[in-house]
Structure formats: structure tokens, C-alpha cells
Write a protein that holds these residues in place. Sequence first.
Motif, PDB file in Angstrom:
ATOM      1  N   LEU A 175      -8.314  -9.021 -36.005  1.00 22.17           N
ATOM      2  CA  LEU A 175      -7.885 -10.171 -35.862  1.00 22.17           C
ATOM      3  C   LEU A 175      -7.661 -10.483 -34.430  1.00 22.17           C
ATOM      4  CD1 LEU A 175      -5.080 -10.340 -38.452  1.00 22.17           C
ATOM      5  CD2 LEU A 175      -7.043 -11.820 -38.379  1.00 22.17           C
ATOM      6  N   ILE A 234      -3.541 -13.276 -46.066  1.00 24.66           N
ATOM      7  CA  ILE A 234      -4.820 -13.298 -45.384  1.00 24.66           C
ATOM      8  C   ILE A 234      -5.918 -12.463 -46.368  1.00 24.66           C
ATOM      9  CG2 ILE A 234      -3.977 -13.535 -43.010  1.00 24.66           C
ATOM     10  CD1 ILE A 234      -4.841 -10.439 -42.786  1.00 24.66           C
ATOM     11  N   TRP A 241       1.188 -21.057 -37.181  1.00 22.57           N
ATOM     12  CA  TRP A 241       0.605 -19.971 -37.425  1.00 22.57           C
ATOM     13  C   TRP A 241      -0.412 -20.071 -38.732  1.00 22.57           C
ATOM     14  CZ3 TRP A 241      -0.222 -15.828 -34.754  1.00 22.57           C
ATOM     15  CH2 TRP A 241       0.417 -15.623 -33.646  1.00 22.57           C
ATOM     16  N   PHE A 267      -4.263 -18.931 -38.830  1.00 20.20           N
ATOM     17  CA  PHE A 267      -4.876 -18.306 -39.645  1.00 20.20           C
ATOM     18  C   PHE A 267      -5.915 -18.961 -40.614  1.00 20.20           C
ATOM     19  CE2 PHE A 267      -1.302 -15.373 -39.079  1.00 20.20           C
ATOM     20  CZ  PHE A 267      -1.927 -14.182 -38.673  1.00 20.20           C
ATOM     21  N   THR A 285      -9.035 -18.942 -38.308  1.00 17.40           N
ATOM     22  CA  THR A 285      -9.403 -17.412 -38.349  1.00 17.40           C
ATOM     23  C   THR A 285     -10.377 -17.132 -39.480  1.00 17.40           C
ATOM     24  OG1 THR A 285      -7.403 -16.993 -37.086  1.00 17.40           O
ATOM     25  CG2 THR A 285      -8.754 -14.990 -37.661  1.00 17.40           C
TER      26      THR A 285
END
Lengths: 337, 502
Positions: A62, A130, A280, A284, A287
Motif C-alpha cells: 500500500l 480491503i 480514508w 482506499f 487505491t
Amino acid sequence: MHRSADRPSPSHPSSWLRLAAAAALLFAAAPLLAQAWKPSRTVELVVFASPGGGNDKAARALQKIWADNKIVDAVVSNRVGGGGTLAYTYVSQKAGDGHYIAIAQAGVLTNPLAGRTTLTYNDMTVLPYIGTEPVSLAVRTESPIKTLKDFADRLRGNPASLTISPGSTLASTNHFVVALLARAVGSDPRKLRMVTFGGGAEAATNVLGGHIDAMVNASNNAVPHVQAGRMRMLGIASPKRVASLPDVPTFRELGFDVIQDSWYVFLGPRGLTQAQIEFWDDVFARTMKTPEWKKFVAENGWEYGFMPSRETAAFLKKEHEEARSIMSDLGALKAGQ
Amino acid sequence: MMDAFGHLLGGFAVALQPAHLAYVFLGCLLGTVIGVLPGIGPAAAIALLLPITYGIEPTAALIMLCGIYYGAMYGGSTTSILINTPGESSSVMTALDGYAMARNGRAGAALAIAAIASFVAGTLSVVLLSLLAVPLAGFALKFGPAEYFTLMLFAMTSVAALTGPSLSKGLLAMFLGLMLATVGIDLQSGQQRFTFDLPELQDGIGFIVVVVGLFAIAEVFCGLEDLLKGQSEVVRLSGRLWLTREEWRRSMMPILRGTGIGFFKGVLPGAGATIATILSYSVERMLSREKEKFGTGMIEGVAGPEAANNASTGGAMVPLLTLGVPGSGSTAVLLAAFIMYGLQPGPLLFEKRPDLVWGLIASMYIGNLVLLVLNLPLVGVFVRLLRIPIGLLLPMVVSISAIGIFAVNGNIFELYLALGFGVLGYAFRKLAIPVAPLVLSLVLGGMMEQSFRQAMTISGADPGVFVRSTICIVLLAASAVALSIPFIAPLLRRLAVRSSAT
């Protein structure tokens, strides 16, 4: 934004200039206001594994993706100990500070239930989910146990007739898989003969050497040995078949309602603001869409999955109840939990 | 075997490419540095470097990462010998006689023999790896919990031999070590033992913390006391820096024996290197005519264990390459590196990528040569550390130790723990209680207990499991012999004297 323009019209040209500058500044700030919060310094990504260990690998992947794509400036810090408790405690103490996030696994639920810590996920702010690793049940190739049905039949008659390793921790989600299976065939999960080792690799060595009958843990422990023809996977405890193991049936399709994943979520300190949580969630979500993350998921045998914070909180609540129920069956629940 | 030779030649063709040579050198250099610094071990170093090696071609990257792994074993002896601070569990035994040699003025010889023993053992173990990797593949799997328990039992009998002049003091240290080994969450029951509700204690007391406290911090306290009393002795170098002929002669056999012990212990997953050094030290002590001199600076006590810990790295590559089974933290990270490159170690890898496997093995021959060339001149540099005034050296030892501990888990509590063990070590020093039995029983005790209980769980509480395999029986017999030698040897000697008298 329009309020400044509504002010009494200034007569002096320099005032006009000042006003224009102020308006420009406000416009520049507009996207910031919409996003409301972003880190003002380097973020600390806290993991509870030592460098090179399970969740450390994910954290470093990450961090690299964030750096390469200029998403967040972060460092990975390893706070090892107490099955994650030290890492969670460290982050939980940074109340209201969005610069600290911890990667968490099922231990955050089972540790307090077993009485190993008083810190629960309710003392922290839940951030996104995740992904997950499928949990598999594997035996060595020479084993007389050919199918999950053979395995379940052995447990049905006598739950102590098989030696099984859940890796390194009792009352873990790995252990839950066998407990649920025992429960499904009407056996007492407390009578199971579980053997713990220093980790998944050691458990695998003992299965290969024929010292124990089976192991149940994250599938990447067994996959290489299955590929080499030395192990056989009896099933995975995922809700449906997974992309990395298309030929391995789920427990459910074989008639056993056993679902346990080895999931990864993020937690922040208690008292994060809605704006920080949204930041956040956004990080994510972005990502997870990068090709680098998809590559990490594929290479490490993970199952792709993402849930924003709100859904993750509901997910943890459900998992917590389920863990409590299984641990009570196993006699692993601390009184009062 | 001819086959292996052919493959090896092919391997050298790969390893000798200029780029690969550069990576061998880089890996060995990094390994030496990491080995010298206590705390950060090869496992953490390889893990931290893994992301950086992403772009490099797999063979080159693995050559470098393996270089770090065996290179770290070379450097580990330096701090043991010079400042009595073992950086890894596998260099505790080196500190016993190595530091004593340094105090006798033979620091140069101790460092030199450590480097030479490492080179000879490292190279021979790669030879054994080249020849035996495939035939030995299955051996590691034969060791289950019962076999490990008997192996630990055997190693414990060797620890008993380290008790020094006072048996009761030695036993005190040993039992304290065994008790410390029980702290933390018990693997088999999931229950906490002696953790006092401190999450910091749940994973047990870290080995590095104990070693740094008992050896390094205690050493600092002693140095401080001497300094305050104004009687600090300056360690002088006596004689020439290099080995004397006598020292050479005495070291040869221990190096060869240490190599054999180290390689075969390395093949077994688990605490290969550490147990190998313990066994090598006690074998040398047992075979020596001057047993009582061990601990006062016997070069055999440095040569044997240093050979053993380096030979174990070659051994550990056997299960890693042939089965994909890692035996230690470091090899586990190496395995992760293989997998990251999409390479699954195992018999298939030998068939599919002989260039990589044999290139890697060949690079280990070159790496050992590089390490010797790198380390021998460093002997001259390192001995100069002894000339640093004690008032400067002590704070340096404290800060290096503190960084080493903190770098492992990022945990302040462990710094206090190390300080506590420093005080304990100082008390031990004053009371003439040996610390080595404590440290070694801490390492062995935890594994011994767990493997005992694993074996008992598997057998359904039937102790017969410990005599069911040949390996178990051999190890039990060896333990019995090792324990009875001190009683039988005098009897035999008396018998011999009597028969010669008549």
C-alpha cells in the motif's frame, strides 16, 4: 462564496484587486473545503507483524502504491506484540488524529473475547475493509482422506481422531473453520485435537512429514505444495469459489455451511471526524482501483474486496457476534464477554 | 554427482557475469554490516530490501538477498568478541571464549579465526549443498514434534556442561532461563502465563532483549564500576595480530567438526544455527584435554561455533530450495522473495530454472570468498575499537544496543526490560553465576516445551511417541551418554590406571 461579492462596492481600484485576490484564493480552496481534511504530515501506517510478515507485506505494498501515485505520504511502522494489541493500543491512543491508521485482522475481535486485552474495535474508528484471503483445509497427498466428506466423517464419529493445525493461534478464524465443521456434523468442537505451531510454514512442514493430519489456514500456505503435488486441498471456507483457486470447492457447495475468511480492515484512533473518515474511504477506494493493487491481490492469493467505513463497521459487528458464538462453543470465551 | 558437477559449472557461468558479481558483493557487504550491528538481523534486513529489488532480474536479486543472509553470519561474531555483545542467538557461544580471548590480548586472532572458520565452513557447506541437496530433501520432513523434543533434550544436556565450576550456580541460571521461557501466551492452550496483564509480555521475553541486557548492558555496568574506582583495565593487544602456528593447529579440527554439525543442523527447520553452535562448543569441550580452560579464551571455542553457524546457512538452503520449506525467520523471508518473483522452490525449480538455482549456489562460493576478503582486512580496523577510551566506548555500546532492541519491535518497554536484565547480569557477574546457561535454556526451553506438548497432543497423551522413531531413539541414547560421561569417565580412568598398575 458570493457573500464577498455582495459587499458594498469598493471604490478604490486597489480594493478591487484585493477582492479579486481573495476570491481567487477562495476558489482555489474550494476543492479543499469539499474534501475538508487531508493529512498535513506523513501518515503512520501501523502493522503488528514484523518486517516481512503477513500484514507487513500488504502495508508495504500500500505504501508503495501511495507513494508511486502520489496519493498519501506514509511510513510503515512495525509494532509487534500481543497478537496486534500493541499496535491497536498505540493507534487508539492518538484520539482524533487521522495521521495514524492500523491494519487489523480477526484478532482485534477474538483477543478481547478471549480476555487477552480489554481494548475492542469499539475503542477505535472503523475504516475500510480491503480484502480477504481464502482459508483452506489441506492434507498431504498420501493421506487416506480424499475429500471433505471423508474428513467430516472422521470428525463425526470421533472429533479427536484427527490432528489438525490452525497455524499459530487457537480460537482464531482458522480454528473456527474446524469448529464449525465439527458443529455441523454434531460433534463437540471442544474435543477436537488442535496442534499449534510457530506459524503456517511450520504447520505445512508437519503436514508434509505426516506428523499431523491436516492444516487449516490462509490458502497461500498450501498453494505452493498443492502445485508441487505434495498436498491436496479439501475445500475453502469462502462464500463462493475464488479466482486464485478455481478448482477448489467451497465448504458450502459440499454441504457444510462453514464460511470464514481471513480478512483485512483498517482502524483509526477513536474520535475521527466524518471528514477524516471520508478522506480514508476515498484513499482506499482509489487505491483498490490501481493496477498495482490488483497485481498484489493476484500474486498473494487474496480475494479482491472493498467496503467503505460504514459497511465495514456493520461487517465487524456481525463478525464479532459470530466469533462470540463459536468461542463460546469452544469454551474459549472469557467470562463476562 | 557428476550431474551436480555439470550443473554447478553452468551455475558459475551465470554467477560470474559482471552484474551478478556486483550483486554478490553488494549482498555480502550489506550482510556484514547487518551482522555487526546487534538487533537488526538478516530477516528484517531482507524484508526491508525486498520492495527495492522489485525491478531487478530475479537471479540477481536472489543472489544479493542470499548474500545478506549468509553474510550476516560472518559479522555476528565481531561484537561478541570485542564487546561481549552477541548480535544474534547464533553468536552467543562465540562470546564465551571470544571475549575472553580479547581480554587476553588475542582479539585479532579471535576475529581472524572467526572469519577463517566462517569461510571454510561456508564454502564446505555449499559443497555439501551442491552434492546433497537433492538426496537430503526428505530429511527435514522426518523431524516432527517428537524428534524435535529429543533433539532439544540432547542440546539441553550440552547446556548442562556449560555450568562452569559451580554446578548449583549453573543450574540456577539454567532454571531461570527455563522459567523465563514460559512467559507469554502459551501456544498450545492460548492462555497467558506470567504476563501480569501487560500486552508487551504476551509474546514472551525477546531473546535479543535478554542477550543485550545480560551481556552488553551488564558489561557497561562493570566498565562503569571500574572507571569509577579508577582501575579500568585497558585491553592490550599482545603478540601479533595474526594467528600463531599453535592457534592454527588447534583450530583446524574444530572448524571441520563445526562444519559437519552446522550443516546437518541447518538442514532441519527450527533453531538450526543456534543449536549447532551449542553442540559444536560442547563437542569441542568434551574432546578437549583442557576442559576446565573453556571460557577463559580457548580458540577452539571460537573456531567450532563460528564454523557451525556459517555451515548452517548452507544446510538451511537444502529444505528451502528442494521443498520450499523455510527453517528460520531469515529463510522464510527468502522464500517470500522467491514467491514474489513467481518462483516456487521445490524439485520443479531445479528442473525448470537450473540456471537460477545453480547460479545461486555458485554465487555462494563466490560470496564466501568475497566475505573472507572483506572481513580479514576489517580485523585490523575492528581491533582498533579496543583503543577507544572506555568513557567513549561505554555510551557507544549502550546506544548501539538500544537502537538494536528498538529497531526490532518498536517497543519502549523492551528497553526497560533490557535495562532490568543488565542489572541482573551485573549481579550475576558479581556472584560469579554464568549467564550462558540462562540464555541458552531460554532459547531451547520454549521450543522444548512446545514440541513436547505438540507431540503429546498428537499421540493422545501417550509418551511412547518419543521412542517410536529411530531418530528419537538415537537422540535419547546420545543424551543419556552425554549426561553420564562426567560420571563414567573418572571410573574408566581409574580402571585404566589400575590395569596399567598391575
